[in-house]
Design a protein around this motif. Structure first.
Motif, PDB file in Angstrom:
ATOM      1  N   GLY A 111       0.803  -1.220   0.000  1.00 16.71           N
ATOM      2  CA  GLY A 111       0.000   0.000   0.000  1.00 16.71           C
ATOM      3  C   GLY A 111       0.829   1.261   0.000  1.00 16.71           C
ATOM      4  O   GLY A 111       2.063   1.223  -0.100  1.00 16.71           O
ATOM      5  N   SER A 112       0.160   2.395   0.148  1.00 10.67           N
ATOM      6  CA  SER A 112       0.869   3.678   0.132  1.00 10.67           C
ATOM      7  C   SER A 112       0.004   4.775   0.735  1.00 10.67           C
ATOM      8  O   SER A 112      -1.221   4.663   0.815  1.00 10.67           O
ATOM      9  CB  SER A 112       1.252   4.075  -1.299  1.00 10.67           C
ATOM     10  N   PHE A 113       0.669   5.836   1.154  1.00  9.20           N
ATOM     11  CA  PHE A 113       0.038   7.078   1.595  1.00  9.20           C
ATOM     12  C   PHE A 113       0.585   8.192   0.704  1.00  9.20           C
ATOM     13  O   PHE A 113       1.795   8.300   0.519  1.00  9.20           O
ATOM     14  CB  PHE A 113       0.386   7.393   3.051  1.00  9.20           C
ATOM     15  N   THR A 114      -0.292   9.010   0.167  1.00 11.70           N
ATOM     16  CA  THR A 114       0.121  10.130  -0.673  1.00 11.70           C
ATOM     17  C   THR A 114      -0.465  11.417  -0.114  1.00 11.70           C
ATOM     18  O   THR A 114      -1.663  11.493   0.170  1.00 11.70           O
ATOM     19  CB  THR A 114      -0.350   9.940  -2.122  1.00 11.70           C
ATOM     20  N   CYS A 115       0.390  12.417   0.029  1.00 10.63           N
ATOM     21  CA  CYS A 115      -0.059  13.720   0.510  1.00 10.63           C
ATOM     22  C   CYS A 115      -0.025  14.715  -0.642  1.00 10.63           C
ATOM     23  O   CYS A 115       1.003  14.886  -1.301  1.00 10.63           O
ATOM     24  CB  CYS A 115       0.831  14.212   1.655  1.00 10.63           C
ATOM     25  N   ALA A 116      -1.162  15.347  -0.909  1.00 10.79           N
ATOM     26  CA  ALA A 116      -1.270  16.367  -1.949  1.00 10.79           C
ATOM     27  C   ALA A 116      -1.802  17.648  -1.326  1.00 10.79           C
ATOM     28  O   ALA A 116      -2.272  17.662  -0.184  1.00 10.79           O
ATOM     29  CB  ALA A 116      -2.190  15.893  -3.063  1.00 10.79           C
ATOM     30  N   MET A 117      -1.712  18.742  -2.073  1.00  8.26           N
ATOM     31  CA  MET A 117      -2.206  20.029  -1.593  1.00  8.26           C
ATOM     32  C   MET A 117      -3.201  20.579  -2.613  1.00  8.26           C
ATOM     33  O   MET A 117      -2.828  21.300  -3.537  1.00  8.26           O
ATOM     34  CB  MET A 117      -1.056  21.009  -1.359  1.00  8.26           C
ATOM     35  N   PRO A 118      -4.499  20.215  -2.480  1.00  3.38           N
ATOM     36  CA  PRO A 118      -5.504  20.658  -3.454  1.00  3.38           C
ATOM     37  C   PRO A 118      -5.845  22.143  -3.349  1.00  3.38           C
ATOM     38  O   PRO A 118      -6.451  22.695  -4.263  1.00  3.38           O
ATOM     39  CB  PRO A 118      -6.718  19.797  -3.108  1.00  3.38           C
ATOM     40  N   ALA A 119      -5.492  22.771  -2.241  1.00  6.47           N
ATOM     41  CA  ALA A 119      -5.681  24.204  -2.044  1.00  6.47           C
ATOM     42  C   ALA A 119      -4.576  24.677  -1.103  1.00  6.47           C
ATOM     43  O   ALA A 119      -3.926  23.869  -0.434  1.00  6.47           O
ATOM     44  CB  ALA A 119      -7.064  24.509  -1.465  1.00  6.47           C
ATOM     45  N   ASP A 120      -4.381  25.965  -1.059  1.00  3.37           N
ATOM     46  CA  ASP A 120      -3.296  26.516  -0.249  1.00  3.37           C
ATOM     47  C   ASP A 120      -3.417  26.064   1.209  1.00  3.37           C
ATOM     48  O   ASP A 120      -4.461  26.283   1.849  1.00  3.37           O
ATOM     49  CB  ASP A 120      -3.321  28.046  -0.322  1.00  3.37           C
ATOM     50  N   ARG A 121      -2.376  25.410   1.715  1.00  4.88           N
ATOM     51  CA  ARG A 121      -2.256  24.947   3.096  1.00  4.88           C
ATOM     52  C   ARG A 121      -3.348  23.935   3.486  1.00  4.88           C
ATOM     53  O   ARG A 121      -3.636  23.764   4.661  1.00  4.88           O
ATOM     54  CB  ARG A 121      -2.241  26.129   4.066  1.00  4.88           C
ATOM     55  N   VAL A 122      -3.928  23.292   2.495  1.00  5.11           N
ATOM     56  CA  VAL A 122      -4.842  22.177   2.752  1.00  5.11           C
ATOM     57  C   VAL A 122      -4.119  20.905   2.324  1.00  5.11           C
ATOM     58  O   VAL A 122      -3.750  20.761   1.155  1.00  5.11           O
ATOM     59  CB  VAL A 122      -6.165  22.324   1.982  1.00  5.11           C
ATOM     60  N   TYR A 123      -3.901  19.996   3.252  1.00  4.46           N
ATOM     61  CA  TYR A 123      -3.120  18.792   3.011  1.00  4.46           C
ATOM     62  C   TYR A 123      -4.052  17.587   2.940  1.00  4.46           C
ATOM     63  O   TYR A 123      -4.722  17.249   3.920  1.00  4.46           O
ATOM     64  CB  TYR A 123      -2.077  18.612   4.120  1.00  4.46           C
ATOM     65  N   LEU A 124      -4.108  16.968   1.767  1.00  2.00           N
ATOM     66  CA  LEU A 124      -4.973  15.816   1.535  1.00  2.00           C
ATOM     67  C   LEU A 124      -4.122  14.558   1.641  1.00  2.00           C
ATOM     68  O   LEU A 124      -3.316  14.259   0.757  1.00  2.00           O
ATOM     69  CB  LEU A 124      -5.621  15.919   0.157  1.00  2.00           C
ATOM     70  N   LEU A 125      -4.307  13.820   2.725  1.00  2.00           N
ATOM     71  CA  LEU A 125      -3.562  12.589   2.957  1.00  2.00           C
ATOM     72  C   LEU A 125      -4.443  11.414   2.558  1.00  2.00           C
ATOM     73  O   LEU A 125      -5.410  11.080   3.243  1.00  2.00           O
ATOM     74  CB  LEU A 125      -3.149  12.482   4.428  1.00  2.00           C
TER      75      LEU A 125
END
Length: 200
Positions: free
Chosen positions: A11-25
């Motif tokens: 498996g995996s965990f991916t962190c993205a930033m869909p908006a400024d300072r919003v972290y989608l884990l």
């Protein structure tokens, strides 16, 4: 924008930033994001990486598996209670974007977040499964939808601003005190732990 990916066996965990300072884990650990020690350890590590590497903001957690947010029923496992406490005391607002069924300790994981957005999945508690409207009525969720709705709640509640207010943190700790104490007493009978956390 992708910030980092952390791999675990299977498996995996991916962190993205869909908006400024919003972290989608977003996590993916087939078949159902079971709360194994590897999953728990990776979840905790990713939260620590976001806290230590990036500006303060809001953390959204979600699953990349369509039918499951998280599942599992773990007894006598200190790691899970440590993860619950980490989320309850996390120095940023947290939001669980529940895009699949949340079962057992997976439901408790979602409940440890400050807010929850649920789509057409089910929150499965001790005695029944709750659809989104039932979950809102019972206080388990604050909205229905997907990432767009989650970003809307963050904007509407001004979470990027309130997260920097010292009063927010004192209120968060006070509101979560019962659950934090339950996590600290991780050797307590499992039924008592679940009952207390469900009352959040």
């Amino acid at each position: 924008m992708a910030l980092f990916t952390h791999h675990i066996p299977g498996g995996s965990f991916t962190c993205a930033m869909p908006a400024d300072r919003v972290y989608l884990l977003a996590f993916e650990y087939p078949p159902n994001n079971c709360l194994s020690p590897e999953f728990i350890g990776a979840f905790s590590l990713c939260l620590t990486m976001i806290r230590d590497r990036y500006p303060s903001g809001v953390v959204i957690t979600t699953s990349r598996i369509p039918n499951f947010y998280c599942s599992g029923h773990i007894q006598d496992e200190p790691m899970i209670w440590a993860l619950f406490k980490q989320i309850l005391t996390y120095p940023m607002p947290t939001l669980a974007l529940i895009n699949g069924d949340a079962i057992g300790h997976g439901l408790l994981l979602a409940l440890c977040h400050d807010l929850r957005i649920q789509n057409n999945s089910k929150l499965i508690k001790l005695d029944k499964a709750l659809n989104p409207r039932e979950a809102i009525g019972a206080g388990f969720a604050q909205g229905i939808g997907h990432l767009k709705e989650a970003l809307g709640i963050i904007s509407r509640l001004k979470l990027l601003d309130v997260g920097s207010n010292p009063a927010y943190w004192s209120n968060k700790e006070a509101n979560n005190r019962v659950a934090i104490d339950v996590c600290d007493r991780s050797n307590e009978a499992h039924s008592g732990v679940e009952h207390s956390l469900y009352k959040l």
